[in-house]
Scaffold this motif. Structure first.
Motif, PDB file in Angstrom:
ATOM      1  N   ALA A 192      12.046  18.604  57.743  1.00 41.87           N
ATOM      2  CA  ALA A 192      11.136  18.937  56.641  1.00 41.87           C
ATOM      3  C   ALA A 192      11.913  19.132  55.348  1.00 41.87           C
ATOM      4  N   ARG A 193      13.048  19.825  55.443  1.00 44.01           N
ATOM      5  CA  ARG A 193      13.857  20.079  54.246  1.00 44.01           C
ATOM      6  C   ARG A 193      14.494  18.799  53.719  1.00 44.01           C
ATOM      7  N   ALA A 194      14.913  17.943  54.642  1.00 52.24           N
ATOM      8  CA  ALA A 194      15.592  16.707  54.241  1.00 52.24           C
ATOM      9  C   ALA A 194      14.621  15.593  53.877  1.00 52.24           C
ATOM     10  N   GLY A 195      13.340  15.791  54.152  1.00 51.31           N
ATOM     11  CA  GLY A 195      12.351  14.749  53.885  1.00 51.31           C
ATOM     12  C   GLY A 195      12.440  13.588  54.856  1.00 51.31           C
ATOM     13  N   THR A 196      12.893  13.869  56.080  1.00 51.02           N
ATOM     14  CA  THR A 196      13.073  12.806  57.073  1.00 51.02           C
ATOM     15  C   THR A 196      12.102  12.927  58.244  1.00 51.02           C
ATOM     16  N   LEU A 197      11.008  13.628  58.045  1.00 48.01           N
ATOM     17  CA  LEU A 197      10.037  13.821  59.121  1.00 48.01           C
ATOM     18  C   LEU A 197       9.430  12.496  59.572  1.00 48.01           C
ATOM     19  N   SER A 198       8.938  12.499  60.815  1.00 45.17           N
ATOM     20  CA  SER A 198       8.162  11.383  61.343  1.00 45.17           C
ATOM     21  C   SER A 198       6.725  11.860  61.521  1.00 45.17           C
ATOM     22  N   PHE A 199       5.780  11.142  60.931  1.00 47.39           N
ATOM     23  CA  PHE A 199       4.371  11.501  61.026  1.00 47.39           C
ATOM     24  C   PHE A 199       3.632  10.521  61.918  1.00 47.39           C
ATOM     25  N   MET A 200       2.697  11.034  62.697  1.00 47.54           N
ATOM     26  CA  MET A 200       1.804  10.206  63.501  1.00 47.54           C
ATOM     27  C   MET A 200       0.381  10.590  63.120  1.00 47.54           C
ATOM     28  N   PHE A 201      -0.432   9.631  62.695  1.00 44.55           N
ATOM     29  CA  PHE A 201      -1.746  10.022  62.203  1.00 44.55           C
ATOM     30  C   PHE A 201      -2.876   9.215  62.819  1.00 44.55           C
ATOM     31  N   GLY A 202      -4.055   9.847  62.814  1.00 46.21           N
ATOM     32  CA  GLY A 202      -5.256   9.207  63.321  1.00 46.21           C
ATOM     33  C   GLY A 202      -6.262   9.036  62.198  1.00 46.21           C
ATOM     34  N   ALA A 203      -6.684   7.797  61.967  1.00 43.06           N
ATOM     35  CA  ALA A 203      -7.655   7.497  60.913  1.00 43.06           C
ATOM     36  C   ALA A 203      -8.357   6.196  61.249  1.00 43.06           C
TER      37      ALA A 203
END
Length: 366
Positions: A192-203
Motif C-alpha cells: 500500500a505504501r509503495a503503490g504496488t498493490l494487486s487489485f481484483m475487482f467484480g463489475a
C-alpha cells in the motif's frame, strides 16, 4: 424502488436478504455513459484511513490531477488532521503551471454522506462487513444524492463476504445512486505504501467503459489489476487468495522454526526456500523470523503489518462463503485454532507473529 425499502437489510446487517445485481438495470433515461478519461477539476472521496487506506489515499492524492480535490473521512479525527497536514506540506511545486505556494486540495468530511454528495468516485477501505453496511446506510438514508457531471462510482476495497457485498451493491443500484464495484487488494501495508498493490475487482462485463474506469482508478493505488467477472467476484477471489495466505503463513512459521531448531541458519534457509518449491509471500516478503527480511514486521516486534485479527476475519469470511457454496475446507479449523491461540498470546500484532507463538510453544514442550 424507494431508498427505504432497500436500506432495511443494511440496517439489520442481514445477509439473508442479499440479492444478485446481475438483472438490475437503471432505466435508459437515467443512465449516463462512463468516460474512461480522467476529468480535471474532479472531486474524489476516500472513506477509511486505516493502515492500508491511509497509504492508498496518499497515493491517490499524488496521482490525480493537482487541480482535483480529495475528500476524506475517518472516525478518528487525529488521522484526518494528520493526512491533511502531510498532504498540504507536500504542495504542488513540481506541477507545471501551479501557482506559487499552491497546495494540493484535501477536505475533511463530517460523515460518509458528505463524501458521497461531493464526489464522483468514492473509495471505501474498512475492516468488517458491518462497517461497510453502516457507511452505505449513512449515504443512502437521506434519499437521493445531488446529480454530478459524471455518474458516481463506488469502489469498495474492503475484504468482506460476497453476500454482504452484493447486498450493498443491490442498495446502490436499485436506488440509481451509481455503480458499486468490489475491489479488494493484496500486497499488505508494504504494498500500500509503495503503490504496488494487486487489485481484483467484480463489475459488469457488459460495460467496457465501467471496467476501464475502474482499472484507471485502481492503478493509481496499485500495480496490477484483475477484472474477475461480475459484481461479487472480486471479494470471492480475495477470500480464496487469503485462505492460501493463512495456511502458507503457518506452514512458513513451522518450517522456519523446525529448520532453526535443527541448527540451520535462518537467512540461508529462507534463501533456499525462496529459490525452491516452498517459495511464497510469507517466506519471501513477510518472513516471520526477526532479521531475515529487514522490511518485514518481524523486525519491528511484529508491528505495522496485517493484524492477526484481520486474518481471523478473512478466514471466518472464507469459511462462511465456503459453507454457502457447499465447499469443504479441511485445513480451515486447524488454522483458526492456531490464529485464535496466537492472538490471545500476542494481541494487536502482525499475523506473522504466529512464529513467536510456535517458538514459545516449542520451548514449553522441551
Amino acid at each position: 424502488m424507494s431508498a427505504s425499502s432497500v436500506l432495511l437489510p443494511l440496517r439489520r446487517l442481514s445477509l439473508s436478504t442479499a440479492a444478485s445485481t446481475s438483472s438490475i438495470r437503471a432505466p435508459a433515461s437515467t443512465r449516463r455513459a462512463f468516460s474512461t478519461t480522467l476529468r480535471r477539476d474532479a472531486t474524489w472521496g476516500f472513506i477509511g484511513l486505516g493502515q492500508m487506506g491511509y497509504a492508498m489515499a496518499k497515493n491517490l492524492r499524488a496521482k490525480i490531477p493537482a487541480s482535483d480535490t480529495l475528500v476524506i473521512c475517518d472516525v478518528r479525527k487525529e488521522i484526518t488532521s494528520k493526512f491533511v497536514e502531510e498532504t498540504r506540506a507536500a504542495g504542488v511545486a513540481d506541477v507545471p503551471g501551479a501557482a506559487p505556494g499552491n497546495v494540493l486540495s484535501v477536505e475533511v468530511a463530517a460523515n460518509a454522506r458528505e463524501v458521497a454528495e461531493k464526489s464522483e468516485t468514492i473509495i471505501t477501505s474498512l475492516p468488517e462487513p458491518k462497517h461497510i453496511k453502516d457507511v452505505f446506510h449513512c449515504i443512502l438514508k437521506r434519499g437521493p444524492l445531488p446529480q454530478l457531471a459524471q455518474e458516481r462510482l463506488f469502489i469498495d476495497t474492503s475484504t468482506i463476504d460476497p453476500a454482504s457485498s452484493k447486498e450493498v451493491a443491490n442498495a446502490i443500484h436499485t436506488t440509481l445512486t451509481g455503480r458499486f464495484v468490489d475491489a479488494p487488494m493484496s500486497g499488505g501495508v508494504v504494498g500500500a505504501r509503495a503503490g504496488t498493490l494487486s487489485f481484483m475487482f467484480g463489475a459488469s462485463s457488459k460495460s467496457g467503459a465501467l471496467v476501464e474506469r475502474v482499472k484507471s482508478v485502481l492503478l493509481m493505488m496499485g500495480q496490477k489489476v484483475w477484472h474477475m467477472g461480475e459484481q461479487g467476484t472480486g471479494v470471492s477471489a480475495k477470500l480464496a487468495n487469503n485462505y492460501i495466505l493463512a495456511i502458507n503463513n503457518i506452514a512458513t512459521a513451522e518450517a522456519m522454526n523446525l529448520g532453526i531448531r535443527w541448527g540451520l541458519n535462518p537467512k540461508t534457509l529462507a534463501d533456499m526456500i525462496n529459490s525452491s518449491t516452498g517459495r511464497c509471500w510469507p517466506s519471501e516478503i513477510n518472513n516471520p523470523v526477526p532479521g531475515v527480511v529487514a522490511t518485514a514486521p518481524a523486525g519491528r516486534d511484529y508491528e505495522g503489518g496485517f493484524g492477526v485479527s484481520l486474518m481471523k476475519k478473512d478466514l471466518r469470511l472464507a469459511v462462511l462463503a465456503a459453507q454457502e457454496s457447499g465447499t469443504p475446507l479441511e485445513l480451515a479449523p486447524v488454522a483458526q485454532r492456531v490464529y485464535d491461540a496466537t492472538e490471545e498470546a500476542n494481541p494487536g500484532k502482525d499475523f506473522s507473529v504466529v512464529y513467536r507463538y510456535l517458538l514459545e510453544k516449542s520451548d514449553k514442550a522441551q
